[in-house]
Design an enzyme around this catalytic site. Structure first.
Site, mmCIF file in Angstrom:
data_model
loop_
_atom_site.group_PDB
_atom_site.id
_atom_site.type_symbol
_atom_site.label_atom_id
_atom_site.label_comp_id
_atom_site.label_asym_id
_atom_site.label_seq_id
_atom_site.Cartn_x
_atom_site.Cartn_y
_atom_site.Cartn_z
ATOM 1 N N GLU A 111 0.828 -1.208 0.000
ATOM 2 C CA GLU A 111 0.000 0.000 0.000
ATOM 3 C C GLU A 111 0.861 1.256 0.000
ATOM 4 O O GLU A 111 0.670 2.187 0.795
ATOM 5 C CB GLU A 111 -0.964 -0.016 1.187
ATOM 6 C CG GLU A 111 -1.852 -1.264 1.212
ATOM 7 C CD GLU A 111 -2.865 -1.276 2.349
ATOM 8 O OE1 GLU A 111 -2.777 -0.413 3.242
ATOM 9 O OE2 GLU A 111 -3.747 -2.149 2.346
ATOM 10 N N GLU A 144 -5.068 -9.129 -0.161
ATOM 11 C CA GLU A 144 -5.420 -9.194 1.265
ATOM 12 C C GLU A 144 -6.929 -9.011 1.418
ATOM 13 O O GLU A 144 -7.513 -8.110 0.823
ATOM 14 C CB GLU A 144 -4.747 -8.070 2.075
ATOM 15 C CG GLU A 144 -3.273 -8.209 2.293
ATOM 16 C CD GLU A 144 -2.713 -7.044 3.125
ATOM 17 O OE1 GLU A 144 -3.493 -6.382 3.848
ATOM 18 O OE2 GLU A 144 -1.500 -6.803 3.044
#
Length: 496
Positions: A119, A266
Site C-alpha cells: 500500500e 489481502e
C-alpha cells in the site's frame, strides 16, 4: 546454455502454465509479527496439511523460502516498504535483490510473483515517484535472468486510493495519483501482470456509518427489498467484496485500460476486538472466511467481469500479537501460533474438514479476562484433579508459555476425564468446546487421535495429517500429471 539452466527454466514455465490452468484459488498471507512464530518447516507442514496452494510473504525470508522448496506451493515474495526507495533509484540494487531473494531459490521454490511494497501510495507516499521505476528495474532483472515469463511483478494497493467506491460504475482513483497510477497500469499491461488489491469489507462496513447491512459485508443473502444495485448498470451486488473489486475495474477502465486482471492480495475479518469494535467476533470472522472461500471457488468474477475469477489471499495465517493499534489488529489470523485453528475451517474445494470432528475438546475462550482464566486454571489443576504435568517448565505442553494455552490443556484434561460423569466445559464462562484438535507437535491433548484418553504427551509428531493430499483426488491427479510432464522434459533434454 547449460542443460541444468534450460531444465530449470522449462520446469518453471511448465509449473507456471499448469498452475494457472487450475482456476480460482484461495491463498494466505503470512505475517511475522508473532511472538512465538513456529519454525518455517512447521509452517509449511501446516500449509500442506490444509491444502493451501498459494502464500504471500511480506518479505523474502530465507528460512521460509527454503522450507517451501519442493512443496509446489505458489509463493509471492515481498519487497518491504523500506526497500522500495533504494530499488526504485538503482537498477543494480534491483538486480541484486532478484539474485539474492528470487533466483537463489529457483526452481525448487515455486516463486510466481513479487509484491513491491505494501500500500505504498497510502502508507509511504514519498516513495510514489520511484514506485514504478522499482517495478521496472525488478522486471528488467527478471528478463536478464530469463525469469520474466514465470514471475510477475506488481504492487498491492488499498481501497483508500478510490475515494468513492460505490456505485462501482462511477468509481475512479484519487486524481492526485493520476500520473503514478497511469504508469503503473501501463507497466502491468506491458508485462502481462495483474493489479494487486487489498480489499477489506470489514472496514467498508465498520466505517460506512450503517449505509450497508453487515450481511452484505459477510456474503450473506440479502432480502429483495435490501438488494444492493448499481443505479447506472443495474448490476446486483451480492457481496461488498464483489463491489470493491468492480470499483477497481471501473477505476482502471477510466484510464482506458482493459484486460488487466485483479488479484485480491489481502482480505479478511478480525475475530476479536476492543470494546469499540463490536463487529470483530469469532462468529463474523468464521462466516466471512467460509463464505469467501465458497465465493472464490465458484470460479466467477464480479458483475462487470464475470469471466475473470476473483482470486484472493486471506489475511492472515497467524494472529500477529506484536502489531500496534486497536485490539483487532492482533486478531486477524485463522490460526494460533501453536497451529490450532481459531474456528473450524477448510480452504479446499473438496470441503474437507481439517479438524477431528468426532472428538470435542474443551479450551479456554479467546479474549477471556486473565484473572478469571488464572482462577479456572488453578481450580482445574487443584480441586479438579486435572493432570497438569505436561504444562510445567521443560515439559511438552509448556510452550507457548501463556495463560490461555496452559488453561486450555488443563480444562481439556479435566473435561475428557469427567464429562462422562457430568463434568462440564464451562469454568465460570471461561471455556468453550471445539472440534478442533489443539494438539501441537509433541504436546498431545486428551481426546486427540494421537493421544490416550487419559491425556499427557507422546513422542513428537508432525503437524497435520501424514498425507497432506488425503481426500483430494484432484490435487493428486494434477501433481501426477505435472510429474509426467516434467519427466518428459527431462528425457527430451537428456536425448538432445
Amino acid at each position: 546454455m547449460k542443460l541444468g539452466k534450460w531444465l530449470g527454466i522449462l520446469v518453471l514455465l511448465v509449473v507456471g502454465i499448469f498452475s494457472r490452468s487450475l482456476g480460482a484459488f484461495v491463498g494466505i498471507n503470512i505475517g511475522t509479527g508473532v511472538s512465538n512464530l513456529p519454525p518455517a518447516s512447521d509452517v509449511v507442514a501446516i500449509l500442506k496439511a490444509r491444502q493451501i496452494t498459494h502464500v504471500r510473504l511480506y518479505n523474502a525470508d530465507s528460512h521460509m523460502l527454503k522450507a517451501l522448496s519442493n512443496s509446489g506451493i505458489e509463493v509471492m515474495v515481498g519487497v518491504i516498504n523500506e526497500e522500495v526507495l533504494g530499488i526504485g533509484e538503482s537498477a543494480s540494487a534491483a538486480a541484486t535483490w532478484i539474485k539474492k531473494n528470487v533466483a537463489a531459490y529457483l526452481p525448487s521454490t515455486n516463486i510466481t510473483a513479487i509484491a513491491v511494497g505494501s500500500e505504498v501510495l497510502s502508507s509511504i507516499p514519498n516513495a510514489a515517484p520511484v514506485l514504478v521505476s522499482a517495478l521496472n528495474y525488478l522486471h528488467k532483472a527478471l528478463v536478464a535472468a530469463n525469469l520474466n515469463f514465470h514471475i510477475k511483478v506488481s504492487t498491492p494497493q488499498s481501497m483508500d486510493i478510490i475515494p468513492r467506491p460505490f456505485p462501482p460504475s462511477t468509481a475512479t482513483f484519487n486524481s492526485s495519483w493520476n500520473s503514478t497510477i497511469y504508469r503503473l497500469l501501463q507497466f502491468i499491461k506491458n508485462t502481462n501482470s495483474y493489479y494487486m488489491l487489498n480489499a477489506y469489507p470489514y472496514y467498508g462496513y465498520t466505517k460506512g456509518d450503517g449505509i450497508f447491512p453487515i450481511d452484505y459485508a459477510l456474503f450473506r443473502p440479502l432480502p429483495s427489498v435490501k438488494q444492493i444495485v448499481d443505479p447506472n448498470t443495474l448490476f446486483h451486488y451480492t457481496s461488498m467484496l464483489d463491489a470493491m473489486v468492480d470499483a477497481t475495474y471501473y477505476s482502471i477502465e477510466a484510464f482506458n485500460f482493459s484486460g488487466i486482471p485483479i488479484v485480491v492480495t489481502e482480505t479478511g475479518w478480525p475475530w476479536f476486538g476492543g470494546a469499540d469494535e463490536p463487529d470483530a467476533t469469532v462468529e463474523n470472522a468464521e462466516t466471512f472466511i467460509k463464505n469467501l472461500v465458497k465465493r472464490v471457488l465458484n470460479n466467477s468474477g464480479p458483475p462487470s467481469q464475470p469471466s475473470i475469477p476473483i482470486n484472493a489471499h486471506i489475511y492472515e495465517l497467524f494472529n500477529e500479537d506484536k502489531r500496534p493499534g486497536p485490539v483487532s489488529e492482533e486478531n486477524w489470523g485463522i490460526l494460533f501460533a501453536n497451529g490450532s485453528t481459531v474456528y473450524p475451517l477448510s480452504l479446499s474445494a473438496s470441503d474437507r474438514i481439517t479438524e477431528n470432528s468426532s472428538v470435542v475438546f474443551c479450551v479456554a475462550k479467546p479474549g477471556t479476562d486473565s484473572d478469571k482464566l488464572q482462577d479456572g486454571l488453578n481450580w482445574a489443576c487443584g480441586p479438579g484433579q486435572a493432570n497438569c504435568t505436561a504444562i510445567q517448565p521443560g515439559k511438552p505442553c509448556y510452550y507457548p508459555d501463556n495463560l490461555e494455552n496452559h488453561a486450555s490443556y488443563a480444562y481439556n484434561d479435566y473435561y475428557q476425564k469427567m464429562r462422562s460423569v457430568g463434568g462440564t466445559c464451562d469454568f465460570s464462562g471461561t471455556a468453550i468446546t471445539s472440534t478442533n484438535d489443539p494438539s501441537n507437535g509433541s504436546c498431545q491433548f486428551a481426546g486427540s487421535s494421537n493421544s490416550s484418553t487419559s491425556g499427557g504427551f507422546s513422542t513428537p509428531v508432525a503437524l497435520g495429517p501424514a498425507n497432506p493430499l488425503d481426500g483430494s483426488s484432484n490435487s493428486m491427479r494434477h501433481n501426477s500429471k505435472l510429474q509426467h510432464m516434467i519427466s518428459a522434459i527431462v528425457v527430451a533434454l537428456a536425448l538432445h
